[in-house]
Design an enzyme around this catalytic site. Structure first.
Site, PDB file in Angstrom:
ATOM      1  N   ILE A 114     -20.911   7.298  12.962  1.00 19.92           N
ATOM      2  CA  ILE A 114     -20.019   6.212  12.543  1.00 19.92           C
ATOM      3  C   ILE A 114     -19.142   5.759  13.704  1.00 19.92           C
ATOM      4  O   ILE A 114     -18.939   4.554  13.920  1.00 19.92           O
ATOM      5  CB  ILE A 114     -19.153   6.679  11.342  1.00 19.92           C
ATOM      6  CG1 ILE A 114     -20.040   6.977  10.127  1.00 19.92           C
ATOM      7  CG2 ILE A 114     -18.100   5.630  10.993  1.00 19.92           C
ATOM      8  CD1 ILE A 114     -19.340   7.718   8.991  1.00 19.92           C
ATOM      9  N   LYS A 117     -10.675  16.590   3.392  1.00 17.16           N
ATOM     10  CA  LYS A 117     -10.650  15.134   3.178  1.00 17.16           C
ATOM     11  C   LYS A 117      -9.577  14.738   2.138  1.00 17.16           C
ATOM     12  O   LYS A 117      -9.006  13.658   2.221  1.00 17.16           O
ATOM     13  CB  LYS A 117     -12.039  14.621   2.794  1.00 17.16           C
ATOM     14  CG  LYS A 117     -13.044  14.721   3.956  1.00 17.16           C
ATOM     15  CD  LYS A 117     -12.589  13.923   5.188  1.00 17.16           C
ATOM     16  CE  LYS A 117     -13.604  13.937   6.310  1.00 17.16           C
ATOM     17  NZ  LYS A 117     -13.177  13.172   7.495  1.00 17.16           N
ATOM     18  N   SER A 141     -18.943   9.142  20.268  1.00 18.41           N
ATOM     19  CA  SER A 141     -20.254   9.408  20.875  1.00 18.41           C
ATOM     20  C   SER A 141     -21.403   9.470  19.881  1.00 18.41           C
ATOM     21  O   SER A 141     -22.556   9.580  20.286  1.00 18.41           O
ATOM     22  CB  SER A 141     -20.186  10.741  21.640  1.00 18.41           C
ATOM     23  OG  SER A 141     -19.749  11.773  20.777  1.00 18.41           O
ATOM     24  N   ASN A 167     -11.723   8.905  13.708  1.00 18.12           N
ATOM     25  CA  ASN A 167     -13.036   9.031  13.085  1.00 18.12           C
ATOM     26  C   ASN A 167     -13.642  10.423  13.233  1.00 18.12           C
ATOM     27  O   ASN A 167     -14.370  10.878  12.358  1.00 18.12           O
ATOM     28  CB  ASN A 167     -13.971   7.982  13.714  1.00 18.12           C
ATOM     29  CG  ASN A 167     -15.427   8.344  13.536  1.00 18.12           C
ATOM     30  OD1 ASN A 167     -16.003   8.157  12.467  1.00 18.12           O
ATOM     31  ND2 ASN A 167     -16.040   8.911  14.581  1.00 18.12           N
ATOM     32  N   THR A 172     -26.172  10.206   9.465  1.00 18.68           N
ATOM     33  CA  THR A 172     -25.718  10.559  10.820  1.00 18.68           C
ATOM     34  C   THR A 172     -26.048  12.041  11.072  1.00 18.68           C
ATOM     35  O   THR A 172     -26.340  12.790  10.129  1.00 18.68           O
ATOM     36  CB  THR A 172     -24.183  10.401  10.971  1.00 18.68           C
ATOM     37  OG1 THR A 172     -23.559  11.490  10.283  1.00 18.68           O
ATOM     38  CG2 THR A 172     -23.667   9.082  10.443  1.00 18.68           C
ATOM     39  N   ARG A 194     -16.059  14.695  23.419  1.00 18.79           N
ATOM     40  CA  ARG A 194     -16.421  15.643  24.488  1.00 18.79           C
ATOM     41  C   ARG A 194     -17.607  15.113  25.295  1.00 18.79           C
ATOM     42  O   ARG A 194     -17.628  15.205  26.501  1.00 18.79           O
ATOM     43  CB  ARG A 194     -16.758  17.010  23.875  1.00 18.79           C
ATOM     44  CG  ARG A 194     -15.551  17.698  23.254  1.00 18.79           C
ATOM     45  CD  ARG A 194     -15.963  18.850  22.361  1.00 18.79           C
ATOM     46  NE  ARG A 194     -16.826  18.380  21.280  1.00 18.79           N
ATOM     47  CZ  ARG A 194     -17.349  19.133  20.333  1.00 18.79           C
ATOM     48  NH1 ARG A 194     -17.121  20.436  20.330  1.00 18.79           N
ATOM     49  NH2 ARG A 194     -18.102  18.623  19.389  1.00 18.79           N
ATOM     50  N   SER A 247     -13.424  10.167   3.206  1.00 17.31           N
ATOM     51  CA  SER A 247     -14.742  10.386   2.594  1.00 17.31           C
ATOM     52  C   SER A 247     -14.588  10.234   1.085  1.00 17.31           C
ATOM     53  O   SER A 247     -13.482  10.401   0.554  1.00 17.31           O
ATOM     54  CB  SER A 247     -15.208  11.808   2.916  1.00 17.31           C
ATOM     55  OG  SER A 247     -16.331  12.165   2.159  1.00 17.31           O
ATOM     56  N   TYR A 266     -14.715  21.515   2.971  1.00 23.23           N
ATOM     57  CA  TYR A 266     -14.780  20.158   3.549  1.00 23.23           C
ATOM     58  C   TYR A 266     -13.999  19.183   2.661  1.00 23.23           C
ATOM     59  O   TYR A 266     -13.206  18.377   3.158  1.00 23.23           O
ATOM     60  CB  TYR A 266     -16.243  19.707   3.692  1.00 23.23           C
ATOM     61  CG  TYR A 266     -16.400  18.274   4.161  1.00 23.23           C
ATOM     62  CD1 TYR A 266     -16.086  17.904   5.468  1.00 23.23           C
ATOM     63  CD2 TYR A 266     -16.865  17.274   3.294  1.00 23.23           C
ATOM     64  CE1 TYR A 266     -16.221  16.585   5.905  1.00 23.23           C
ATOM     65  CE2 TYR A 266     -17.011  15.959   3.723  1.00 23.23           C
ATOM     66  CZ  TYR A 266     -16.686  15.625   5.035  1.00 23.23           C
ATOM     67  OH  TYR A 266     -16.819  14.317   5.462  1.00 23.23           O
ATOM     68  N   ASP A 324     -11.338  17.635  24.020  1.00 25.67           N
ATOM     69  CA  ASP A 324     -11.772  18.504  22.931  1.00 25.67           C
ATOM     70  C   ASP A 324     -10.645  18.524  21.899  1.00 25.67           C
ATOM     71  O   ASP A 324      -9.569  19.078  22.148  1.00 25.67           O
ATOM     72  CB  ASP A 324     -12.056  19.912  23.462  1.00 25.67           C
ATOM     73  CG  ASP A 324     -12.569  20.833  22.369  1.00 25.67           C
ATOM     74  OD1 ASP A 324     -12.420  20.502  21.174  1.00 25.67           O
ATOM     75  OD2 ASP A 324     -13.111  21.895  22.706  1.00 25.67           O
TER      76      ASP A 324
HETATM   77  N1  LIG Z   1     -21.999  11.196   7.610  1.00 26.82           N
HETATM   78  C1  LIG Z   1     -21.491  11.156   6.389  1.00 26.82           C
HETATM   79  O1  LIG Z   1     -22.206  11.260   5.375  1.00 26.82           O
HETATM   80  C2  LIG Z   1     -19.999  10.968   6.205  1.00 26.82           C
HETATM   81  C3  LIG Z   1     -19.539  10.609   4.926  1.00 26.82           C
HETATM   82  C4  LIG Z   1     -18.173  10.432   4.729  1.00 26.82           C
HETATM   83  C5  LIG Z   1     -17.280  10.609   5.760  1.00 26.82           C
HETATM   84  N2  LIG Z   1     -17.763  10.962   6.991  1.00 26.82           N
HETATM   85  C6  LIG Z   1     -16.762  11.153   8.060  1.00 26.82           C
HETATM   86  O2  LIG Z   1     -17.028  10.230   9.103  1.00 26.82           O
HETATM   87  C7  LIG Z   1     -16.551  10.748  10.341  1.00 26.82           C
HETATM   88  C8  LIG Z   1     -17.644  10.626  11.394  1.00 26.82           C
HETATM   89  O3  LIG Z   1     -18.752  11.372  10.950  1.00 26.82           O
HETATM   90  P1  LIG Z   1     -20.247  11.156  11.479  1.00 26.82           P
HETATM   91  O4  LIG Z   1     -21.112  11.337  10.288  1.00 26.82           O
HETATM   92  O5  LIG Z   1     -20.351   9.917  12.270  1.00 26.82           O
HETATM   93  O6  LIG Z   1     -20.385  12.466  12.404  1.00 26.82           O
HETATM   94  P2  LIG Z   1     -21.211  12.777  13.743  1.00 26.82           P
HETATM   95  O7  LIG Z   1     -22.328  11.824  13.941  1.00 26.82           O
HETATM   96  O8  LIG Z   1     -21.526  14.249  13.673  1.00 26.82           O
HETATM   97  O9  LIG Z   1     -20.111  12.532  14.894  1.00 26.82           O
HETATM   98  C9  LIG Z   1     -18.984  13.343  14.967  1.00 26.82           C
HETATM   99  C10 LIG Z   1     -18.135  12.893  16.147  1.00 26.82           C
HETATM  100  O10 LIG Z   1     -16.978  13.734  16.189  1.00 26.82           O
HETATM  101  C11 LIG Z   1     -16.790  14.162  17.523  1.00 26.82           C
HETATM  102  N3  LIG Z   1     -16.214  15.501  17.580  1.00 26.82           N
HETATM  103  C12 LIG Z   1     -16.560  16.590  16.871  1.00 26.82           C
HETATM  104  N4  LIG Z   1     -15.871  17.664  17.287  1.00 26.82           N
HETATM  105  C13 LIG Z   1     -15.079  17.229  18.296  1.00 26.82           C
HETATM  106  C14 LIG Z   1     -14.141  17.855  19.147  1.00 26.82           C
HETATM  107  N5  LIG Z   1     -13.883  19.180  19.064  1.00 26.82           N
HETATM  108  N6  LIG Z   1     -13.497  17.117  20.075  1.00 26.82           N
HETATM  109  C15 LIG Z   1     -13.766  15.796  20.196  1.00 26.82           C
HETATM  110  N7  LIG Z   1     -14.632  15.138  19.423  1.00 26.82           N
HETATM  111  C16 LIG Z   1     -15.283  15.852  18.491  1.00 26.82           C
HETATM  112  C17 LIG Z   1     -18.178  14.200  18.147  1.00 26.82           C
HETATM  113  O11 LIG Z   1     -18.066  13.971  19.557  1.00 26.82           O
HETATM  114  P3  LIG Z   1     -18.479  15.039  20.687  1.00 26.82           P
HETATM  115  O12 LIG Z   1     -19.453  16.007  20.085  1.00 26.82           O
HETATM  116  O13 LIG Z   1     -19.035  14.195  21.788  1.00 26.82           O
HETATM  117  O14 LIG Z   1     -17.183  15.658  21.053  1.00 26.82           O
HETATM  118  C18 LIG Z   1     -18.863  13.011  17.465  1.00 26.82           C
HETATM  119  O15 LIG Z   1     -18.680  11.835  18.221  1.00 26.82           O
HETATM  120  C19 LIG Z   1     -16.108  12.179  10.054  1.00 26.82           C
HETATM  121  O16 LIG Z   1     -14.706  12.218   9.893  1.00 26.82           O
HETATM  122  C20 LIG Z   1     -16.796  12.517   8.731  1.00 26.82           C
HETATM  123  O17 LIG Z   1     -16.123  13.499   7.993  1.00 26.82           O
HETATM  124  C21 LIG Z   1     -19.086  11.133   7.239  1.00 26.82           C
END
Ligand SMILES: NC(=O)c1ccc[n+]([C@@H]2O[C@H](COP(=O)([O-])OP(=O)(O)OC[C@H]3O[C@@H](n4cnc5c(N)ncnc54)[C@H](OP(=O)(O)O)[C@@H]3O)[C@@H](O)[C@H]2O)c1
Length: 234
Positions: free
Chosen positions: A18, A144, A15, A76, A177, A38, A127, A140, A53
């Site tokens: 990434i 990872k 949702s 993801n 993000t 969710r 990550s 965190y 969830d």
């Molecule tokens: N952004 C960065 O700088 C970065 C860098 C390296 C790695 N990453 C990794 O990339 C991945 C995606 O990150 P993002 O930056 O795209 O994050 P984001 O925009 O905050 O999205 C997080 C996603 O995880 C889902 N999520 C969170 N808690 C949940 C739960 N209890 N049940 C079901 N779904 C859940 C959320 O969906 P709902 O809220 O709709 O449930 C949302 O779709 C993560 O593993 C993060 O650690 C991110």
């Protein structure tokens, strides 16, 4: 023929950020695309929505139990909070562990039951914080590093049993993000400064790399790709 034509792909955390970009890319490349999260109202109309969830193991088992077939799982979904070992709130450690590590492992176990005999692919979103610990990395980074260990354990288990299932991960630096708002909560000035100083990766940059991994020729397993903005020094 589109590169993911005929494949069924499930993306957790579809949702936002990434996951949203990977979902778009899977749709654009012809996959039957299932989005697990969710906030299913945020998913594009063409996506098969799986409301779940990930902090509830029973919901994970139930959600995967509604499926009959899967070719690719993209683990993801993730949470990132600044929560140091010396002073951090242990409830945030628990939340991150539950989603980043436990749910990722359980989703993998459930997906394996749905892959066709002799094939399947699991892509874990790790990550750069799974490769080096930034000074503010705290718990965190520990989650990872665990993702990296789980990815390698899974790869060994599945290759020893000659399952034909491929296991990959992707390890990005800063990506622009909503997750960063949680990670920099209470340090908004630092986030603004970081955004001024470096161009961050976009979710689409990461999705393009994910597509490269998922469309590697049969028999080729890309195990990890580290990627960061050319402006990001560490
Ligand atoms: N952004 C960065 O700088 C970065 C860098 C390296 C790695 N990453 C990794 O990339 C991945 C995606 O990150 P993002 O930056 O795209 O994050 P984001 O925009 O905050 O999205 C997080 C996603 O995880 C889902 N999520 C969170 N808690 C949940 C739960 N209890 N049940 C079901 N779904 C859940 C959320 O969906 P709902 O809220 O709709 O449930 C949302 O779709 C993560 O593993 C993060 O650690 C991110």
């Amino acid at each position: 023929m589109s590169s993911l034509e005929g494949k069924t792909v499930l993306i957790t955390g579809a949702s936002s950020g990434i996951g949203k970009a990977i979902t778009r890319s899977c749709l654009d490349h012809g996959a039957q695309t299932i989005g697990l999260c969710r906030s299913i109202k945020k998913l594009p109309r063409e996506v098969i929505a799986l409301e779940c969830d990930l902090s509830c193991p029973d919901q994970i088992v139930t959600a995967f139990g509604t499926l009959t077939h899967l070719d690719i799982l993209v683990n993801n979904a993730g949470l990132a909070y600044l929560s140091q070992i010396t002073t951090g709130d242990p409830t945030l450690w628990q939340k991150m562990w539950q989603i980043n590590v436990h749910a990722l492992s359980l989703c993998s176990q459930e997906a394996l039951k749905l892959f066709p005999k002799g094939s399947g692919h699991i892509l874990n979103c790790s990550s750069l914080s799974g490769h080096r610990v930034p000074p503010t990395g705290g718990f965190y980074a520990a989650t990872k590093f665990a993702v990296r260990a789980i990815t390698e354990s899974l790869r060994c288990e599945l290759s020893q049993s000659r399952s034909g299932v491929r296991v990959s991960s992707i390890s990005p630096g800063f990506v622009d993000t909503p997750l960063l708002e949680d990670y920099f909560c209470g340090r908004e000035d630092q986030l603004a400064q970081t955004k001024r100083e470096i161009r961050m990766l976009t979710p689409e940059n990461v999705a393009a790399t994910a597509l490269h991994i998922l469309t590697a020729p049969k028999g080729v397993e890309i195990n990890d790709i580290l990627m960061r903005s050319a402006d990001q020094a560490v």
